[in-house]
Motif scaffolding. Structure first.
Motif, PDB file in Angstrom:
ATOM      1  N   THR A 188      -9.757  31.693 -39.278  1.00 18.89           N
ATOM      2  CA  THR A 188      -9.954  30.916 -38.053  1.00 18.89           C
ATOM      3  C   THR A 188     -10.493  29.515 -38.347  1.00 18.89           C
ATOM      4  O   THR A 188     -10.752  28.765 -37.417  1.00 18.89           O
ATOM      5  N   TRP A 189     -10.703  29.179 -39.611  1.00 17.00           N
ATOM      6  CA  TRP A 189     -10.992  27.791 -39.960  1.00 17.00           C
ATOM      7  C   TRP A 189     -10.601  27.540 -41.401  1.00 17.00           C
ATOM      8  O   TRP A 189     -10.497  28.456 -42.210  1.00 17.00           O
ATOM      9  N   GLY A 190     -10.396  26.277 -41.704  1.00 13.91           N
ATOM     10  CA  GLY A 190     -10.062  25.856 -43.057  1.00 13.91           C
ATOM     11  C   GLY A 190     -10.021  24.338 -43.110  1.00 13.91           C
ATOM     12  O   GLY A 190     -10.427  23.653 -42.162  1.00 13.91           O
ATOM     13  N   TYR A 191      -9.524  23.814 -44.189  1.00 18.23           N
ATOM     14  CA  TYR A 191      -9.455  22.349 -44.309  1.00 18.23           C
ATOM     15  C   TYR A 191      -8.376  21.958 -45.306  1.00 18.23           C
ATOM     16  O   TYR A 191      -7.949  22.760 -46.149  1.00 18.23           O
ATOM     17  N   ASP A 192      -7.919  20.727 -45.179  1.00 14.53           N
ATOM     18  CA  ASP A 192      -7.034  20.121 -46.148  1.00 14.53           C
ATOM     19  C   ASP A 192      -7.433  18.658 -46.287  1.00 14.53           C
ATOM     20  O   ASP A 192      -8.491  18.258 -45.766  1.00 14.53           O
ATOM     21  N   ARG A 193      -6.639  17.861 -46.922  1.00 17.72           N
ATOM     22  CA  ARG A 193      -7.021  16.472 -47.175  1.00 17.72           C
ATOM     23  C   ARG A 193      -7.112  15.646 -45.893  1.00 17.72           C
ATOM     24  O   ARG A 193      -7.751  14.603 -45.851  1.00 17.72           O
ATOM     25  N   GLU A 194      -6.482  16.147 -44.806  1.00 18.38           N
ATOM     26  CA  GLU A 194      -6.479  15.411 -43.541  1.00 18.38           C
ATOM     27  C   GLU A 194      -7.681  15.712 -42.658  1.00 18.38           C
ATOM     28  O   GLU A 194      -8.007  14.945 -41.762  1.00 18.38           O
ATOM     29  N   GLY A 195      -8.347  16.863 -42.883  1.00 16.31           N
ATOM     30  CA  GLY A 195      -9.494  17.191 -42.040  1.00 16.31           C
ATOM     31  C   GLY A 195      -9.776  18.679 -41.981  1.00 16.31           C
ATOM     32  O   GLY A 195      -9.208  19.474 -42.732  1.00 16.31           O
ATOM     33  N   VAL A 196     -10.659  19.060 -41.058  1.00 17.65           N
ATOM     34  CA  VAL A 196     -11.032  20.459 -40.837  1.00 17.65           C
ATOM     35  C   VAL A 196     -10.221  20.999 -39.660  1.00 17.65           C
ATOM     36  O   VAL A 196     -10.079  20.326 -38.646  1.00 17.65           O
ATOM     37  N   TRP A 197      -9.696  22.235 -39.806  1.00 15.41           N
ATOM     38  CA  TRP A 197      -8.967  22.845 -38.694  1.00 15.41           C
ATOM     39  C   TRP A 197      -9.672  24.126 -38.259  1.00 15.41           C
ATOM     40  O   TRP A 197     -10.321  24.795 -39.059  1.00 15.41           O
ATOM     41  N   VAL A 198      -9.571  24.432 -36.972  1.00 15.54           N
ATOM     42  CA  VAL A 198     -10.136  25.658 -36.419  1.00 15.54           C
ATOM     43  C   VAL A 198      -9.091  26.311 -35.519  1.00 15.54           C
ATOM     44  O   VAL A 198      -8.174  25.656 -35.034  1.00 15.54           O
ATOM     45  N   ASP A 199      -9.250  27.611 -35.287  1.00 17.25           N
ATOM     46  CA  ASP A 199      -8.298  28.353 -34.472  1.00 17.25           C
ATOM     47  C   ASP A 199      -8.995  29.590 -33.907  1.00 17.25           C
ATOM     48  O   ASP A 199     -10.104  29.937 -34.333  1.00 17.25           O
ATOM     49  N   GLY A 200      -8.369  30.236 -32.932  1.00 17.03           N
ATOM     50  CA  GLY A 200      -8.873  31.498 -32.401  1.00 17.03           C
ATOM     51  C   GLY A 200     -10.227  31.424 -31.732  1.00 17.03           C
ATOM     52  O   GLY A 200     -10.955  32.418 -31.689  1.00 17.03           O
ATOM     53  N   GLY A 201     -10.603  30.249 -31.219  1.00 18.99           N
ATOM     54  CA  GLY A 201     -11.877  30.111 -30.517  1.00 18.99           C
ATOM     55  C   GLY A 201     -13.055  29.729 -31.387  1.00 18.99           C
ATOM     56  O   GLY A 201     -14.175  29.597 -30.898  1.00 18.99           O
ATOM     57  N   CYS A 202     -12.843  29.553 -32.682  1.00 24.47           N
ATOM     58  CA  CYS A 202     -13.942  29.165 -33.583  1.00 24.47           C
ATOM     59  C   CYS A 202     -14.451  27.768 -33.234  1.00 24.47           C
ATOM     60  O   CYS A 202     -13.678  26.839 -33.012  1.00 24.47           O
ATOM     61  N   ARG A 203     -15.767  27.624 -33.182  1.00 25.85           N
ATOM     62  CA  ARG A 203     -16.399  26.318 -33.012  1.00 25.85           C
ATOM     63  C   ARG A 203     -17.618  26.284 -33.917  1.00 25.85           C
ATOM     64  O   ARG A 203     -18.448  27.189 -33.901  1.00 25.85           O
ATOM     65  N   GLY A 204     -17.712  25.269 -34.771  1.00 17.95           N
ATOM     66  CA  GLY A 204     -18.826  25.229 -35.707  1.00 17.95           C
ATOM     67  C   GLY A 204     -19.127  23.827 -36.197  1.00 17.95           C
ATOM     68  O   GLY A 204     -18.401  22.866 -35.904  1.00 17.95           O
ATOM     69  N   ILE A 205     -20.230  23.737 -36.931  1.00 20.89           N
ATOM     70  CA  ILE A 205     -20.621  22.502 -37.593  1.00 20.89           C
ATOM     71  C   ILE A 205     -20.285  22.661 -39.072  1.00 20.89           C
ATOM     72  O   ILE A 205     -20.691  23.640 -39.712  1.00 20.89           O
ATOM     73  N   PHE A 206     -19.546  21.708 -39.602  1.00 18.68           N
ATOM     74  CA  PHE A 206     -19.057  21.807 -40.980  1.00 18.68           C
ATOM     75  C   PHE A 206     -19.635  20.672 -41.835  1.00 18.68           C
ATOM     76  O   PHE A 206     -19.638  19.513 -41.411  1.00 18.68           O
ATOM     77  N   GLU A 207     -20.132  21.038 -43.017  1.00 14.34           N
ATOM     78  CA  GLU A 207     -20.638  20.057 -43.962  1.00 14.34           C
ATOM     79  C   GLU A 207     -19.479  19.516 -44.786  1.00 14.34           C
ATOM     80  O   GLU A 207     -18.572  20.255 -45.170  1.00 14.34           O
ATOM     81  N   ILE A 208     -19.533  18.247 -45.074  1.00 16.22           N
ATOM     82  CA  ILE A 208     -18.541  17.598 -45.940  1.00 16.22           C
ATOM     83  C   ILE A 208     -19.246  17.192 -47.223  1.00 16.22           C
ATOM     84  O   ILE A 208     -20.154  16.376 -47.218  1.00 16.22           O
ATOM     85  N   ARG A 209     -18.809  17.808 -48.325  1.00 16.91           N
ATOM     86  CA  ARG A 209     -19.470  17.541 -49.605  1.00 16.91           C
ATOM     87  C   ARG A 209     -18.479  16.987 -50.609  1.00 16.91           C
ATOM     88  O   ARG A 209     -17.305  17.339 -50.598  1.00 16.91           O
ATOM     89  N   GLY A 210     -18.998  16.143 -51.496  1.00 18.06           N
ATOM     90  CA  GLY A 210     -18.154  15.560 -52.531  1.00 18.06           C
ATOM     91  C   GLY A 210     -17.956  16.491 -53.690  1.00 18.06           C
ATOM     92  O   GLY A 210     -18.591  17.507 -53.820  1.00 18.06           O
TER      93      GLY A 210
END
Length: 210
Positions: A188-210
């Motif tokens: 219900t969530w993941g990411y790629d080079r373009e950004g963070v994606w969510v699905d199925g009602g997931c809502r969250g705060i995501f950290e971006i780390r180098g």
């Protein structure tokens, strides 16, 4: 009369959803405790193909995904004193329930009663979300307690949503789940080079780390 009508519709929707979900297998879930004993690396073998979420930190040492804990398809690892409870969801019957670090095996596959309960919970969650309203924005956060930049991403109407952020050479981690619906990496969530994606009602705060 209008309020009574709405209440009747809500009740009917909850019962109907519960009956529908009785026919849908619910993924097995369990809680796993994994401890870095004497600050040493520890690998806890468990089926993690449905995702892993840190439920409760038990150690004084901070448990940070990617630093003192993480997981792969074969299990969860902890290090440097991290001790925590993890919620694990499997997509098949490959759980290993004979390990001492597995405290609870809450498998609910094929349990019609559990499915009906899930249906009621979904209805209640939808009502609560409607009341809460006004917090659906997907945006960067400046007031997070995290030491890393963060972004809030929300699956509006339980649908796929991409929250644009430059992730080239960086990774995203779930810092905090805000939704009633589960946030499971790769599901219900993941990411790629373009950004963070969510699905199925997931809502969250995501950290971006180098």
């Amino acid at each position: 009369m209008m309020i009574a009508h709405i209440n009747q519709l809500t009740l009917i929707a909850g019962i109907s959803l519960g009956l529908i979900l009785r026919t849908i297998p619910v993924s097995a879930q369990q809680t796993v405790t994994c401890e870095s004993y004497k600050y040493r690396y520890q690998f806890c073998r468990v089926n993690t193909r449905g995702g892993v979420r840190l439920v409760r930190q038990l150690s004084n040492t901070r448990c940070v995904q990617g630093e003192t804990w993480d997981y792969d398809r074969d299990g969860i690892w902890v290090d440097k004193g991290c001790n925590a409870e993890f919620s694990v969801r499997g997509r098949d019957s490959g759980y290993n329930n004979n390990n001492s670090y597995n405290n609870n095996n809450n498998s609910s596959s094929g349990d019609g009663t559990a499915a009906a309960v899930v249906g009621g919970a979904l209805v209640i969650g939808a009502i609560a979300a409607a009341i809460a309203g006004g917090s659906d924005d997907n945006s960067s956060n400046n007031n997070s307690s995290s030491d890393y930049p963060t972004i809030t991403c929300n699956s509006k109407d339980n649908s796929y949503t991409l929250c644009p952020v430059d992730l080239r050479g960086r990774r995203a981690y779930l810092e905090r789940q805000l939704s009633q619906a589960g946030c499971w990496e790769g599901d219900t969530w993941g990411y790629d080079r373009e950004g963070v994606w969510v699905d199925g009602g997931c809502r969250g705060i995501f950290e971006i780390r180098g």
